[in-house]
Design a protein around this motif. Structure first.
Motif: not given
Length: 406
Positions: A24-29, A47-57, A59-61
């Motif tokens: 849940d951080t802001l977008p970063e270049e 293109g996605l940077i995906s992080l798998i949390d407990k109940e969701r994926q 996207f950092k980007s």
């Protein structure tokens, strides 16, 4: 549709993911650039940077789509993290039993082709993936697969760097808090000591002025003189500790002032026996900085020149110039100078020179250094350029707009 199984190390994986403080951080270049590069290399629109949390994926980007997260039970990436040592590739999701009826396939963003490189930590946990997506069947060649893995490693490197920076911030905040507590304690302690010391000094003066005949030409007279000298030293020590504490706790106030006027005012207050001669160039100038800070800096330097002088007349030179970033100063006197092996030590708290001067508390130059560093500068000693005897301090202070931009 077949949701992905839960990894055996899920509890440890989620705990490690949380330690990065990235969700849940802001977008970063830096992250956005990697997602875009991956999409370009693999010739996919997404293109996605995906992080798998407990109940969701999450996207950092997210290059190519507007979504920032999806439910975990729909996530292709949730399957990818189950095999952290290899790419997870689905060439045509419409023909795959696990995904043909997945809403992410049948509806927007219409995931047909998927390739994900797990984001593996050094502990062996897959936090998520760097993935590329197409709306039609596709495949990757060996070069594209290798590039996707290398870019995934770069993301993990960014995450590790972020984590270390956050840990350093936490340590710095703790150190700052402890320093503030220590400075507050020192301020209160020394402030409370001033009253009894003043009382002892008053009693000593009474003894010397009203009862001097009782002690004249006796050992007691010497003892009273010794006590008086020691109490004077303690008073100076407490005053300088109070000053040092204020330097490190009070807010910096910037204002316009004339540098030459400040130096003349300091000399008027210190040079009560007309022992100091100031030779300065280009000091009739307005600057914007901490007026109180400058008074403390030059008051300490000039007091030291007067205190430690081995000459009948103290000659002081102050050179000044400014550039786009700094106010630069050179301060010289004609005293005994400081031996080179003391050049760094003299700025340490309570460090004194072996010169037999019992008035030196070893706090003045530590205070000067602290002020200058708070003003974004640095101070150091060098030999005089003309080869003459005496100290030669070089120091610079950042301009306010430079500090504000940092």
């Amino acid at each position: 549709m077949k949701p992905a199984d839960i990894p055996e190390n899920e509890e440890e994986r989620l705990k490690l993911l949380d330690s990065y403080k990235i969700l849940d951080t802001l977008p970063e270049e830096d992250y956005d650039a990697i997602a875009k590069i991956a999409s370009s290399i693999c010739n996919t629109p997404i293109g996605l940077i995906s992080l798998i949390d407990k109940e969701r994926q999450w996207f950092k980007s997210h290059h190519g789509i507007n979504a920032t997260e999806t439910p975990r039970n729909l996530a292709f990436c949730a399957h990818s993290i189950l095999n952290p040592d290899e790419l997870f590739i689905v060439n045509d999701a419409t023909k795959d039993d696990r995904f043909f009826d997945n809403p992410l396939t049948t509806e927007k963003p219409n995931v047909v082709f998927y390739a994900g490189a797990p984001l593996n930590t050094t502990e062996g946990h897959a936090l998520g993936t760097l993935c590329v997506i197409d709306n039609k069947p596709n495949s990757l060649n060996d070069s594209q697969k290798e590039s996707l893995k290398l870019l995934a490693n770069q993301i993990v490197g960014l995450l590790e760097l972020r984590k270390k920076n956050e840990e350093l911030k936490a340590v710095n905040n703790k150190v700052t808090q402890l320093n503030e507590q220590l400075n507050t304690f020192a301020f209160r302690l020394t402030h409370d000591l001033k009253s009894p010391i003043s009382g002892v000094n008053f009693l000593l003066n009474v003894l010397k002025e009203d009862h001097s005949n009782l002690f004249e030409n006796t050992a007691a007279e010497n003892y009273i003189s010794l006590i008086t000298n020691r109490m004077g030293y303690m008073s100076s020590l407490i005053d300088e500790i109070l000053e040092y504490s204020r330097v490190n706790t009070e807010n910096i106030v910037y204002e316009d002032f004339n540098l030459g006027t400040i130096l003349k005012s300091i000399l008027n207050n210190i040079d009560f026996d007309d022992k100091i001669a100031l030779n300065s160039k280009d000091l009739d100038i307005q600057i914007n900085s901490s007026k109180i800070g400058f008074v403390q800096i030059f008051q300490n330097l000039i007091s030291n020149s007067r205190k430690f002088s081995n000459k009948e007349k103290v000659f002081i030179e102050v050179d000044f110039k400014k550039d786009k970033q700094f106010y630069n100063f050179i301060y010289r006197d004609n005293g005994p100078g400081v031996e080179e092996h003391y050049w760094e030590k003299v700025f340490n708290m309570f460090e004194t020179l072996e010169n037999g001067n019992n008035e030196n508390t070893g706090i003045g130059l530590a205070t000067v250094k602290s002020i200058i560093e708070r003003l974004g500068g640095k101070i150091f000693l060098q030999n005089r350029e003309d080869g003459k005897e005496g100290v030669c301090f070089h120091f610079y202070i950042s301009k306010k707009d430079v500090l504000d931009s940092k």
